[in-house]
Design an enzyme around this catalytic site. Structure first.
Site, short mmCIF file in Angstrom:
data_model
loop_
_atom_site.label_atom_id
_atom_site.label_comp_id
_atom_site.label_asym_id
_atom_site.label_seq_id
_atom_site.Cartn_x
_atom_site.Cartn_y
_atom_site.Cartn_z
N CYS A 117 24.97 -3.31 23.27
CA CYS A 117 25.42 -3.05 24.48
C CYS A 117 26.31 -2.03 24.75
O CYS A 117 27.08 -1.73 23.84
CB CYS A 117 26.11 -4.50 24.86
N ARG A 122 33.21 0.76 20.42
CA ARG A 122 33.17 -0.43 19.55
C ARG A 122 33.16 0.40 18.01
O ARG A 122 32.04 0.23 17.71
CB ARG A 122 32.13 -1.46 20.02
N LEU A 126 36.21 0.05 10.98
CA LEU A 126 37.01 -0.94 10.09
C LEU A 126 36.05 -1.35 9.00
O LEU A 126 36.27 -1.75 7.83
CB LEU A 126 37.10 -2.22 10.85
#
Length: 429
Positions: A117, A122, A126
């Site tokens: 999406c 995003r 990490l």
């Protein structure tokens, strides 16, 4: 191309079953790469585009995957490739879940930077930072994450996630399960899908302590084994169906659901005036004629989920007053707002907060899906709108909701799926 055509204004009623969790299924499908032999069998897997995308990716790297009647079997003993190509990864962010298992088991992986999406940044940093701390050498080249371990493989490490991340927690868990030594994760995600992944890995033979807390300790083992398991319920599908009942002033019962996974969501439904009752595996919601406004702040679990933010904005257009919805997880996730306003909503966005002025009568119109949860919010608005609403580009919806229109029809909604030509010339009148 397909669209959903909705004639709104009818209260929903009846009983419907909740599907297995998409997010959980994708994580444990990746975990099925960890055993060196045998076949892992997973029941209650939703029949969704994302599941088929990951199944195809697993096949490309050499796993044998069969999917029939919501049961998925994965045999990963003959894996011979370690690359997740762009053509598949671009379709779904969760494809990055193969990074941890491939590194943990084989010491190498080449994974395209992911898609999915499109609602703001995003980053995958990490995931990359965690793999580096476990001892992997990683470089980004030509749009790929290229990772290798030293001869001894991955080694346990202390990893403190600077923000709570479901994806990074899951990926690191899977990599650490076969690492040498002990790995300690702090600020780990608490979502039910992560708790279930821990339990799934434990059943395979992993040694994990602290399950259900933000501190997880993983003692690496030499080998993991194939298992049979039942997937958990999809709490976001459940929340969406409850919102459909509330926005139409209906009364429904959901079965095959774990109410404990929806505590924050159910509290908000009570706050707006709905009557909510639960058993161990069912939720019943009865909505009042007048919904009360409610402020929501989307945060990591156990708080209100960002994946229900769009649906809540749609619902609050029908509440009697002003509501404010803040998203602290994905601060740019408001692509649905202009489309909801096309239907008659009065919603403004400033930074990461939407302000909704209700009650606003909604009227049917053509609207465009922009992402998975935005699609759901437009369906909810269409159920409440006067007249006919057409939700275009519902391929977004099919990534995360299993036959949602069939479930809504079972509850009495007037909704059907149609094909259309996106590039057809409009007829002038």
């Amino acid at each position: 191309m397909e669209k959903l055509v909705i004639r709104g204004g009818k209260p929903l009623s009846g009983t419907v079953s909740v599907s297995g969790s998409k997010n959980s299924a994708l994580a444990i499908m990746a975990a099925a790469l960890l055993p060196a032999s045998g076949k892992t069998v997973i029941h209650r897997v939703p029949n969704l585009r994302d599941v088929h995308t990951l199944s195809n990716l697993l096949r490309i790297i050499g796993a044998k995957v069969d999917f029939e009647a919501h049961t998925l079997s994965i045999a990963s003993g003959d894996i011979s490739h370690y690359e997740a190509p762009y053509e598949l990864v671009k379709k779904m962010r969760a494809s990055i879940y193969v990074l941890g298992p491939l590194l943990g088991r084989f010491g190498r992986a080449k994974v395209s930077l992911p898609g999915g999406c499109a609602f703001g940044p995003r980053p995958v940093d990490l995931h990359i930072e965690s793999m580096k701390k476990l001892g992997a050498d990683i470089k980004l080249e030509d749009g790929y994450i290229i990772a290798k371990t030293k001869r001894k493989g991955l080694s346990g490490a202390k990893i403190d996630f600077r923000i709570s991340s479901v994806g990074a927690t899951g990926n690191t868990l899977m990599a650490a399960a076969l690492a040498k030594g002990t790995t300690c994760l702090t600020n780990a995600a608490l979502e039910p899908e992560i708790v279930y992944l821990c339990e799934f890995l434990e059943k395979m033979g992993a040694k994990i302590s602290g399950i259900g807390t933000t501190t997880l300790e993983i003692e690496g083992v030499d080998e993991l084994y194939p298992i049979r398991a039942d997937n958990i319920c999809d709490r976001i599908e459940a929340g969406t169906l409850l919102a459909a009942a509330a926005i139409t002033h209906g009364n429904i019962t959901l079965t095959d659901v774990d109410p404990d996974h929806l505590t924050a969501i159910l509290e908000k439904f009570k706050e707006i005036g709905c009557e909510v009752s639960t058993t161990e595996t069912a939720i019943t919601l009865s909505a009042p004629e007048t919904l009360l406004p409610s402020n929501v702040e989307a945060l990591p679990y156990p708080k209100f989920p960002t994946d229900m933010q769009a649906q809540w904005i749609a619902l609050m257009t029908q509440a009697n007053g002003i509501s404010q919805i803040i998203d602290q997880v994905y601060t740019e996730r408001f692509n649905h707002v202009p489309e909801l306003n096309r239907l008659g909503g009065e919603i403004t966005v400033k930074n990461n907060m939407a302000t909704v002025h209700g009650v606003k009568p909604l009227s049917g119109a053509k609207v465009m899906s922009t992402d998975l949860r935005a699609s759901a919010s437009l369906i909810l608005a269409g159920l409440a709108a006067k007249g006919t609403t057409e939700v275009l580009r519902v391929y977004h919806l099919d990534r995360g909701y299993e036959s949602i229109e069939k479930k809504l029809r079972k509850l009495g909604a007037r909704i059907r799926r149609q094909t259309y030509d996106e590039f057809a010339q409009p007829q002038l009148t």
